[in-house]
Design a protein around this motif. Structure first.
Motif, PDB file in Angstrom:
ATOM      1  N   VAL A  72      15.604  48.950 -25.930  1.00  0.00           N
ATOM      2  CA  VAL A  72      15.256  49.340 -24.561  1.00  0.00           C
ATOM      3  C   VAL A  72      15.361  48.072 -23.716  1.00  0.00           C
ATOM      4  CG1 VAL A  72      13.575  50.481 -23.093  1.00  0.00           C
ATOM      5  CG2 VAL A  72      13.587  50.939 -25.550  1.00  0.00           C
ATOM      6  N   ALA A  73      16.381  48.032 -22.879  1.00  0.00           N
ATOM      7  CA  ALA A  73      16.727  46.776 -22.198  1.00  0.00           C
ATOM      8  C   ALA A  73      15.533  46.161 -21.464  1.00  0.00           C
ATOM      9  CB  ALA A  73      17.893  47.014 -21.239  1.00  0.00           C
ATOM     10  N   ASP A  74      14.823  46.957 -20.663  1.00  0.00           N
ATOM     11  CA  ASP A  74      13.752  46.387 -19.839  1.00  0.00           C
ATOM     12  C   ASP A  74      12.645  45.766 -20.686  1.00  0.00           C
ATOM     13  OD1 ASP A  74      14.944  46.958 -17.426  1.00  0.00           O
ATOM     14  OD2 ASP A  74      14.163  49.007 -17.400  1.00  0.00           O
ATOM     15  N   ALA A  75      12.300  46.452 -21.780  1.00  0.00           N
ATOM     16  CA  ALA A  75      11.244  45.939 -22.651  1.00  0.00           C
ATOM     17  C   ALA A  75      11.703  44.665 -23.368  1.00  0.00           C
ATOM     18  CB  ALA A  75      10.852  47.013 -23.662  1.00  0.00           C
ATOM     19  N   TYR A  76      12.944  44.672 -23.849  1.00  0.00           N
ATOM     20  CA  TYR A  76      13.484  43.493 -24.534  1.00  0.00           C
ATOM     21  C   TYR A  76      13.493  42.286 -23.595  1.00  0.00           C
ATOM     22  CZ  TYR A  76      15.129  45.759 -28.875  1.00  0.00           C
ATOM     23  OH  TYR A  76      15.199  46.389 -30.085  1.00  0.00           O
ATOM     24  N   VAL A  77      13.917  42.544 -22.350  1.00  0.00           N
ATOM     25  CA  VAL A  77      14.000  41.466 -21.362  1.00  0.00           C
ATOM     26  C   VAL A  77      12.617  40.850 -21.140  1.00  0.00           C
ATOM     27  CG1 VAL A  77      14.356  41.029 -18.890  1.00  0.00           C
ATOM     28  CG2 VAL A  77      16.086  42.262 -20.201  1.00  0.00           C
ATOM     29  N   LYS A  78      11.614  41.717 -21.073  1.00  0.00           N
ATOM     30  CA  LYS A  78      10.259  41.235 -20.820  1.00  0.00           C
ATOM     31  C   LYS A  78       9.770  40.347 -21.975  1.00  0.00           C
ATOM     32  CE  LYS A  78       6.123  43.245 -18.761  1.00  0.00           C
ATOM     33  NZ  LYS A  78       5.481  44.508 -18.386  1.00  0.00           N
ATOM     34  N   VAL A  79      10.038  40.775 -23.205  1.00  0.00           N
ATOM     35  CA  VAL A  79       9.606  39.997 -24.368  1.00  0.00           C
ATOM     36  C   VAL A  79      10.310  38.636 -24.392  1.00  0.00           C
ATOM     37  CG1 VAL A  79       9.549  39.895 -26.888  1.00  0.00           C
ATOM     38  CG2 VAL A  79       9.115  42.073 -25.726  1.00  0.00           C
ATOM     39  N   ILE A  80      11.618  38.650 -24.167  1.00  0.00           N
ATOM     40  CA  ILE A  80      12.375  37.390 -24.236  1.00  0.00           C
ATOM     41  C   ILE A  80      11.977  36.463 -23.079  1.00  0.00           C
ATOM     42  CG2 ILE A  80      14.678  36.357 -24.304  1.00  0.00           C
ATOM     43  CD1 ILE A  80      15.622  39.130 -25.440  1.00  0.00           C
ATOM     44  N   ALA A  81      11.748  37.049 -21.899  1.00  0.00           N
ATOM     45  CA  ALA A  81      11.332  36.229 -20.750  1.00  0.00           C
ATOM     46  C   ALA A  81       9.987  35.563 -21.041  1.00  0.00           C
ATOM     47  CB  ALA A  81      11.256  37.086 -19.490  1.00  0.00           C
ATOM     48  N   LYS A 175       3.273  35.469 -34.146  1.00  0.00           N
ATOM     49  CA  LYS A 175       3.302  36.735 -33.403  1.00  0.00           C
ATOM     50  C   LYS A 175       3.402  36.452 -31.905  1.00  0.00           C
ATOM     51  CE  LYS A 175       2.268  40.188 -36.460  1.00  0.00           C
ATOM     52  NZ  LYS A 175       3.237  39.691 -37.476  1.00  0.00           N
ATOM     53  N   LEU A 176       4.082  37.356 -31.243  1.00  0.00           N
ATOM     54  CA  LEU A 176       4.217  37.252 -29.793  1.00  0.00           C
ATOM     55  C   LEU A 176       3.923  38.629 -29.223  1.00  0.00           C
ATOM     56  CD1 LEU A 176       5.488  35.671 -27.246  1.00  0.00           C
ATOM     57  CD2 LEU A 176       7.582  36.873 -27.840  1.00  0.00           C
ATOM     58  N   SER A 177       3.144  38.692 -28.154  1.00  0.00           N
ATOM     59  CA  SER A 177       2.946  39.987 -27.523  1.00  0.00           C
ATOM     60  C   SER A 177       3.210  39.856 -26.042  1.00  0.00           C
ATOM     61  CB  SER A 177       1.534  40.505 -27.755  1.00  0.00           C
ATOM     62  OG  SER A 177       1.373  41.674 -26.973  1.00  0.00           O
ATOM     63  N   ALA A 178       4.048  40.744 -25.522  1.00  0.00           N
ATOM     64  CA  ALA A 178       4.402  40.672 -24.103  1.00  0.00           C
ATOM     65  C   ALA A 178       3.632  41.697 -23.286  1.00  0.00           C
ATOM     66  CB  ALA A 178       5.903  40.871 -23.942  1.00  0.00           C
ATOM     67  N   ASP A 179       2.609  42.339 -23.904  1.00  0.00           N
ATOM     68  CA  ASP A 179       1.798  43.344 -23.206  1.00  0.00           C
ATOM     69  C   ASP A 179       2.670  44.368 -22.488  1.00  0.00           C
ATOM     70  OD1 ASP A 179      -0.599  42.060 -23.976  1.00  0.00           O
ATOM     71  OD2 ASP A 179      -0.236  40.563 -22.401  1.00  0.00           O
ATOM     72  N   LEU A 180       3.448  45.067 -23.270  1.00  0.00           N
ATOM     73  CA  LEU A 180       4.387  46.014 -22.678  1.00  0.00           C
ATOM     74  C   LEU A 180       3.668  47.272 -22.209  1.00  0.00           C
ATOM     75  CD1 LEU A 180       7.162  45.535 -25.350  1.00  0.00           C
ATOM     76  CD2 LEU A 180       7.234  44.744 -22.978  1.00  0.00           C
ATOM     77  N   ALA A 181       4.122  47.783 -21.067  1.00  0.00           N
ATOM     78  CA  ALA A 181       3.552  49.017 -20.515  1.00  0.00           C
ATOM     79  C   ALA A 181       4.517  50.175 -20.764  1.00  0.00           C
ATOM     80  CB  ALA A 181       3.322  48.834 -19.023  1.00  0.00           C
ATOM     81  N   ASP A 182       3.998  51.386 -20.627  1.00  0.00           N
ATOM     82  CA  ASP A 182       4.869  52.557 -20.820  1.00  0.00           C
ATOM     83  C   ASP A 182       6.088  52.515 -19.899  1.00  0.00           C
ATOM     84  OD1 ASP A 182       3.306  53.515 -22.804  1.00  0.00           O
ATOM     85  OD2 ASP A 182       2.252  55.005 -21.564  1.00  0.00           O
ATOM     86  N   ALA A 183       5.883  51.990 -18.697  1.00  0.00           N
ATOM     87  CA  ALA A 183       6.984  51.941 -17.721  1.00  0.00           C
ATOM     88  C   ALA A 183       8.169  51.120 -18.237  1.00  0.00           C
ATOM     89  CB  ALA A 183       6.485  51.357 -16.405  1.00  0.00           C
ATOM     90  N   ASP A 184       7.893  50.155 -19.116  1.00  0.00           N
ATOM     91  CA  ASP A 184       8.976  49.333 -19.651  1.00  0.00           C
ATOM     92  C   ASP A 184       9.894  50.139 -20.578  1.00  0.00           C
ATOM     93  OD1 ASP A 184       8.035  46.985 -18.383  1.00  0.00           O
ATOM     94  OD2 ASP A 184       6.498  46.779 -19.938  1.00  0.00           O
ATOM     95  N   PHE A 185       9.408  51.317 -20.979  1.00  0.00           N
ATOM     96  CA  PHE A 185      10.190  52.147 -21.909  1.00  0.00           C
ATOM     97  C   PHE A 185      10.764  53.391 -21.232  1.00  0.00           C
ATOM     98  CE2 PHE A 185       7.438  49.528 -24.458  1.00  0.00           C
ATOM     99  CZ  PHE A 185       8.273  49.120 -25.483  1.00  0.00           C
ATOM    100  N   ALA A 186      10.786  53.371 -19.884  1.00  0.00           N
ATOM    101  CA  ALA A 186      11.236  54.554 -19.143  1.00  0.00           C
ATOM    102  C   ALA A 186      12.662  54.953 -19.522  1.00  0.00           C
ATOM    103  CB  ALA A 186      11.137  54.297 -17.647  1.00  0.00           C
ATOM    104  N   ALA A 187      13.516  53.977 -19.802  1.00  0.00           N
ATOM    105  CA  ALA A 187      14.910  54.304 -20.131  1.00  0.00           C
ATOM    106  C   ALA A 187      15.159  54.251 -21.647  1.00  0.00           C
ATOM    107  CB  ALA A 187      15.858  53.360 -19.394  1.00  0.00           C
ATOM    108  N   ALA A 188      14.100  54.494 -22.424  1.00  0.00           N
ATOM    109  CA  ALA A 188      14.252  54.483 -23.889  1.00  0.00           C
ATOM    110  C   ALA A 188      15.194  55.594 -24.329  1.00  0.00           C
ATOM    111  CB  ALA A 188      12.897  54.661 -24.557  1.00  0.00           C
TER     112      ALA A 188
END
Lengths: 326, 246
Positions: A72-81, A175-188
């Motif tokens: 999921v591009a948006d979620a991946y981007v958030k984690v890497i950022a 471990k790394l956590s980017a505190d992902l929200a449901d919105a980050d998975f909208a285009a899953a």
């Protein structure tokens, strides 16, 4: 400041193209006098992560969020950022895969960075520049590109760098956590369908590719391609006419409008070598052409050639390949 | 439905690639330019969707005046109007900024383009545009259909498989084969294309972030070594002992 490498997993292991990116990243780190950190997402065994030490990675950041198993591009981007910020990374390295290039492009906007995809060399950092070479004009040329922003993002062309093996070295895994929200998975994705490779090798990752064209006369003769591929540990591919005729699935079509491959060895059987086909394979290191027409244009681009009927020649190759000691 | 299709003007696949000015510039001399083949898949699919659902297709090119024959060709194939941002496309970031600027002024339901151009092979612009506009980018897609008036269903290729994605409008997608079967303009299309609107606008101030400093060509191959078909097995030995690839 460090170099950050994004690694992709497949079935718990790290993809070969990501091992290449990790090797590249640690060489860049050495050049810059810093260390290389990897960021991994999704389904990868922790042992495989620690083993990235063999490619010169000192630390691996791992986000095990279950929802990241799918891309999921948006979620991946958030984690890497997040990882980039935490590590104050000024150089980000990806494999030039559909995932790596997509995430790299989005990060270039988000981090205000300079991006080069399809990269084939380590950077030249003389005089404060940061110049990398990338493949352009569908394999017919290379361009030198100076990445001028503070943050540099590089997507490394597959099979352009050796996987370095620093035996026994291990990386620490955090471990790394980017505190992902449901919105980050909208285009899953609704659904992910993996090809059944039958224990075979994925075409984009393959070091050896055996490819068939219309010269094979029909899908019922594909066992020739498959048997040779199996004997050589190769992936199978085909030309555009073959996928247009539905003899083989589209994802096997290499060429201008199919996928581009750059294996160490490309064996073309019964493919005449139209320029559109060459555009997809011309950065292969060694090209073998088997065709009954001595005038087939593909011979001009080949390193080795056999003029002969595939139905006579290929069984001899299969026999010789099986006789090789591995 | 309002669709924006971005096209680039690229050297024909069969072109000889040469450079001038101390290998700093692409030599356009004697080169035939075409619509980027990947963009044609996006263009035809956009026209098919318009024919099925109504709406309009606008083509956008970031390029200099010499791109206009191919912009007219896109109009002849069936786009309704065109915009040319009058600038040399310096790098992907620059081009994406221009597309985003046009998109912000018009409410397009989808923005389509090819997965990459066959000259710079970037595979970057679509994802940058999505990120700049804060909308999903689905790339590279080989299937695009509407589920209902506000949702599209796409299939995108990933290494070793495919993903099915459903997204709400608006979104960005890049196209690859076999999304559609590219069309050849007919005589009526060519006639009407002459009078369709083609607006030229100046670029927004955006810097390039990747500076192209020089070009080179791959080393020439040493020529082909032929092996007699009777001794085909010899090839395998050569690949191991001479080429060292087995």
């Amino acid at each position: 400041m460090s170099v950050l490498v994004f690694v992709e997993g497949l079935n718990g292991e790290i993809k070969k193209s990501s091992l290449e990116a990790a090797s590249y990243g640690s060489q860049v780190a050495q050049q810059l006098g810093t260390t290389a950190t990897a960021v991994a997402i999704g389904e990868v065994h922790e042992e495989a992560l620690a083993k990235l030490g063999e490619q010169g990675i000192t630390k691996v950041l791992y986000d095990a969020d279950d929802r990241l198993k799918q891309f999921v591009a948006d979620a991946y981007v958030k984690v890497i950022a997040k990882a980039a910020q935490q590590e104050s990374a000024k150089v980000l390295v990806f494999s030039n895969s559909n995932i790596g290039a997509a995430v790299g492009s989005k990060l270039a906007v988000r981090l205000n960075g300079s991006l080069a995809t399809n990269v084939t060399t380590l950077p030249n950092t003389d005089g404060g520049s940061f110049i990398v070479t990338r493949g352009v004009f569908s394999g017919k040329a290379f361009a030198d590109v100076n990445l001028t922003s503070d943050v540099k993002i590089i997507a490394v062309k597959k099979n352009s760098f050796e996987v370095s093996e620093n035996g026994g070295a291990t990386a620490t895994v955090e471990k790394l956590s980017a505190d992902l929200a449901d919105a980050d998975f909208a285009a899953a994705p609704k659904e992910t369908v993996m090809q059944d490779t039958d224990g075979g090798i994925l075409l984009p990752e393959a070091e050896i590719v055996v490819s068939g064209g219309r010269g094979l006369k029909g899908p019922e003769n594909w066992h020739l391609v498959e048997d040779l591929a199996k004997a050589l540990g190769a992936a199978t591919a085909c030309s555009k006419p073959v996928s247009d005729l539905d003899w083989r699935p589209h994802h096997e079509h290499v060429g201008q409008t199919g996928i581009t491959v750059s294996p160490n060895l490309y064996i073309a059987i019964g493919i005449s070598g139209a320029i559109q086909h060459l555009a997809g394979v011309n950065s292969s290191k060694v090209i073998v052409v088997i065709n009954k027409d001595p005038e087939a244009p593909f011979f001009k681009a080949a390193d080795y050639g056999i003029v002969g009927d595939a139905f006579d020649v290929v069984p001899k190759l299969i026999e010789a390949a099986r006789a090789l000691d591995k | 439905m309002k669709i924006l299709v971005c096209i680039s003007n690229v050297p024909d696949t069969t072109s000889k690639i040469n450079f001038t000015g101390d290998n700093k510039e692409f030599d356009k001399n004697g080169v035939q330019f075409v619509i980027n083949p990947w963009d044609e898949y996006a263009l035809t699919r956009a026209i098919e969707l318009k024919e099925a659902k109504g709406g309009s297709v606008t083509v956008l090119n970031v390029g200099e005046a010499d791109a206009e024959p191919n912009i007219r060709k896109a109009l002849a194939i069936g786009a309704d109007d065109a915009i040319r941002v009058n600038a040399h496309p310096k790098d992907a970031f620059f081009v994406a900024q221009q597309i985003a600027a046009v998109a912000k002024e018009n409410n397009y339901d989808m923005i389509l383009m090819g997965k990459e151009s066959i000259d710079y092979n970037g595979f970057q612009v679509h994802n940058m545009v999505g990120e700049m506009l804060g909308i999903p980018s689905v790339t590279p897609a080989f299937k695009l259909d509407m589920v209902d008036d506000s949702t599209a269903r796409l299939e995108r290729e990933i290494e070793g498989g495919k993903e099915v994605v459903e997204v709400k409008l608006p979104f960005v997608a890049s196209a690859q084969q076999p999304m559609s079967e590219p069309r050849i303009p007919n005589m009526r299309g060519i006639m009407t294309a002459r009078t369709k609107p083609l607006a030229v606008r100046e670029p927004v101030g955006a810097e390039a972030k990747a500076e192209y400093v020089g070009f080179s060509k791959p080393e020439k191959k040493g020529g082909v070594k032929m092996i007699d078909a009777e001794n085909a097995g010899e090839l395998i030995k050569l690949l191991r002992n001479e080429a060292k690839v087995l």
